[in-house]
Design a protein around this motif. Structure first.
Motif, PDB file in Angstrom:
ATOM      1  N   THR A 223       0.930  -1.046  -0.051  1.00 35.11           N
ATOM      2  CA  THR A 223      -0.130   0.186  -0.229  1.00 35.11           C
ATOM      3  C   THR A 223       0.757   1.462   0.176  1.00 35.11           C
ATOM      4  O   THR A 223       2.044   1.246   0.651  1.00 35.11           O
ATOM      5  CB  THR A 223      -0.788   0.129   1.113  1.00 35.11           C
ATOM      6  OG1 THR A 223      -0.077  -0.073   2.453  1.00 35.11           O
ATOM      7  CG2 THR A 223      -2.092  -0.852   1.309  1.00 35.11           C
ATOM      8  N   ALA A 332      -5.195  -2.315  -4.223  1.00 29.81           N
ATOM      9  CA  ALA A 332      -5.807  -1.119  -4.505  1.00 29.81           C
ATOM     10  C   ALA A 332      -7.194  -0.773  -4.061  1.00 29.81           C
ATOM     11  O   ALA A 332      -7.129   0.567  -3.784  1.00 29.81           O
ATOM     12  CB  ALA A 332      -6.273  -1.476  -6.068  1.00 29.81           C
ATOM     13  N   ALA A 333      -7.849  -1.582  -3.230  1.00 29.29           N
ATOM     14  CA  ALA A 333      -9.007  -1.401  -2.508  1.00 29.29           C
ATOM     15  C   ALA A 333      -8.638  -0.664  -1.264  1.00 29.29           C
ATOM     16  O   ALA A 333      -9.189   0.132  -0.576  1.00 29.29           O
ATOM     17  CB  ALA A 333     -10.086  -2.461  -2.353  1.00 29.29           C
ATOM     18  N   ASP A 335      -5.531   0.884  -0.622  1.00 25.58           N
ATOM     19  CA  ASP A 335      -5.325   2.390  -1.052  1.00 25.58           C
ATOM     20  C   ASP A 335      -6.505   3.399  -1.255  1.00 25.58           C
ATOM     21  O   ASP A 335      -6.357   4.387  -0.859  1.00 25.58           O
ATOM     22  CB  ASP A 335      -4.565   2.464  -2.376  1.00 25.58           C
ATOM     23  CG  ASP A 335      -3.084   1.797  -2.231  1.00 25.58           C
ATOM     24  OD1 ASP A 335      -2.533   1.959  -1.116  1.00 25.58           O
ATOM     25  OD2 ASP A 335      -2.509   1.368  -3.122  1.00 25.58           O
ATOM     26  N   THR A 336      -7.543   2.879  -1.949  1.00 23.23           N
ATOM     27  CA  THR A 336      -8.659   3.711  -1.864  1.00 23.23           C
ATOM     28  C   THR A 336      -9.434   4.237  -0.711  1.00 23.23           C
ATOM     29  O   THR A 336      -9.480   5.245  -0.531  1.00 23.23           O
ATOM     30  CB  THR A 336      -9.686   2.844  -2.799  1.00 23.23           C
ATOM     31  OG1 THR A 336      -9.254   2.638  -4.119  1.00 23.23           O
ATOM     32  CG2 THR A 336     -11.026   3.903  -2.889  1.00 23.23           C
ATOM     33  N   ASP A 340      -8.803   7.945   1.885  1.00 20.90           N
ATOM     34  CA  ASP A 340     -10.082   8.791   1.628  1.00 20.90           C
ATOM     35  C   ASP A 340     -10.943   8.662   3.019  1.00 20.90           C
ATOM     36  O   ASP A 340     -11.941   7.717   2.996  1.00 20.90           O
ATOM     37  CB  ASP A 340     -11.052   8.389   0.526  1.00 20.90           C
ATOM     38  CG  ASP A 340     -11.943   9.362  -0.072  1.00 20.90           C
ATOM     39  OD1 ASP A 340     -12.267  10.299   1.039  1.00 20.90           O
ATOM     40  OD2 ASP A 340     -12.442   9.634  -1.065  1.00 20.90           O
TER      41      ASP A 340
END
Length: 397
Positions: A223, A332-333, A335-336, A340
């Motif tokens: 990550t 990726a999930a 990191d998203t 945020d």
């Protein structure tokens, strides 16, 4: 009133046994069925069930729940099968003593026991299926045997998801998808989602290779922003201790801030403190109770599919879905969500609303009606008038 006796081959606190505890407790509280629980060995679940006020028995005689495991080989499975048959005969007498009108088998081993017991007690057997009966989990031969056995001895099926139901040879037998409900209780306030560098990521579940904790650790190591804390909440059962040692070594080699809690009776405090709950099974999950529990606790959830979690999570609305075993998708999930906090808050708020759809009281209501119907069909089939009409083709069970 119909008396339903539930049978479990183990009293260890694993997912299926905890789901049974909630269901049997809710059935008792609703008062639509008389219920009793039988375990084939002593263990923590015995006292938990009794603490709920449920009539609970332990089948007398030595029984090793680890017999007839997937890894025991054909000879070991054959010996275990014979042992199950012997204990099933004793269970038949206990089933009659408890006044059962329907017997519910809570596992594949319980199905073998229950087949003998139900025949001796002359009551219908319902198989409550907590696992996908598929070759990727059981292997080809055991899967074939279980499907044939289920078709031969069960008078109805309870499946914990549509994904599980799709693996069952139901035919024309009664079947019900009954999601393992959760005990909602009052909604408890929780901390706000943390900034990216302070994020807490939690995984709850047995430490087992198919649960994919190793996949998660490698995904986390890749990550962009490493979480401040990672909790792996869960113990090891059924000779899986070496996997924990592998995970500990992997966490050290990747320099990850991982805490291994071991088994905990109630993971709720960890869930309420987590920003992100990750469900990372590499095989299709039959249902995924922890996904619902995390949503109810107000976590932003990442879950893996295919399987039961796809029936729980609406991607982008109340959580994120990834393909089980895909490290890049999982990174990726993560990191998203890590980047945020506002997105995490939005998903977690919607997740809490979604969790209310899995209230155990609703599950118990439908299960009670289903079991009562099975019992009544069995008793109708034993009446002389029914047998006479069926013989001439004018009635069906």
């Amino acid at each position: 009133m119909t008396t339903a006796v539930f049978l479990a081959h183990t009293a260890a606190p694993s997912g299926a046994e905890l789901a049974t505890l909630r269901l049997v407790s809710a059935l008792r509280d609703q008062g639509r069925l008389d219920v009793a629980m039988v375990y084939t060995e002593d263990g923590p679940m015995v006292e938990r069930m009794r603490a709920r006020g449920v009539e609970t028995r332990v089948l007398r005689g030595r029984f090793d729940s680890r017999s007839m495991t997937i890894a025991s080989g054909p000879l070991g499975q054959a010996r275990g099968f014979l042992m199950l048959l012997r204990h099933g005969w004793a269970l038949g007498a206990l089933t009659t003593e408890l006044g059962a009108r329907v017997l519910v088998a809570e596992s594949s081993k319980a199905l073998v026991l229950g087949a003998v017991a139900a025949r001796r007690a002359r009551v219908p057997l319902v198989w409550q299926v907590h696992d996908r009966i598929a070759a990727d989990y059981f292997g080809r031969l055991p899967t074939l045997v279980l499907r044939v056995l289920g078709r031969l001895v069960s008078r109805g099926y309870l499946a914990n998801s549509k994904a599980t139901a799709a693996t069952l040879p139901v035919g024309r037998r009664p079947a019900l998808v009954a999601y393992p409900g959760i005990e909602l209780g009052a909604e408890v306030p929780r901390p706000d989602q943390r900034p990216p560098a302070d994020t807490v990521v939690t995984v709850v579940g047995r430490l087992a290779p198919w649960k994919g904790q190793d996949v998660l650790l490698r995904a986390l190591a890749a990550t962009k922003t490493l979480p401040r804390q990672i909790f792996l909440v869960g113990g090891t059962f059924f000779d899986e201790e070496p996997y924990r040692a592998e995970l500990e070594a992997l966490a050290r080699s990747l320099a990850l801030p991982v805490t291994f809690t071991g088994h905990v009776d109630d993971p709720t405090p960890y869930l309420r403190d987590a920003d992100i709950l990750v469900h990372c099974s590499v095989l299709p999950e039959p249902f995924g109770q922890v996904v619902v529990e995390g949503m109810h606790a107000g976590c932003a959830v990442i879950a893996s599919g295919p399987g039961g979690p796809t029936e729980i999570v609406e991607p982008g609305a109340n959580g994120l879905l990834v393909t089980g075993g895909d490290e890049q998708q999982l990174t990726a999930a993560l990191d998203t969500l890590i980047a945020d906090p506002a997105l995490r808050t939005r998903l977690a708020t919607a997740a809490r609303r979604r969790a209310t759809d899995f209230d155990i009281t609703e599950t118990a209501h439908t299960v009670a009606a289903f079991l009562d119907d099975i019992a009544q069909r069995n008793e109708a089939a034993r009446t002389p008038l029914f047998r006479e009409r069926t013989a001439y083709g004018r009635a069906r069970p």
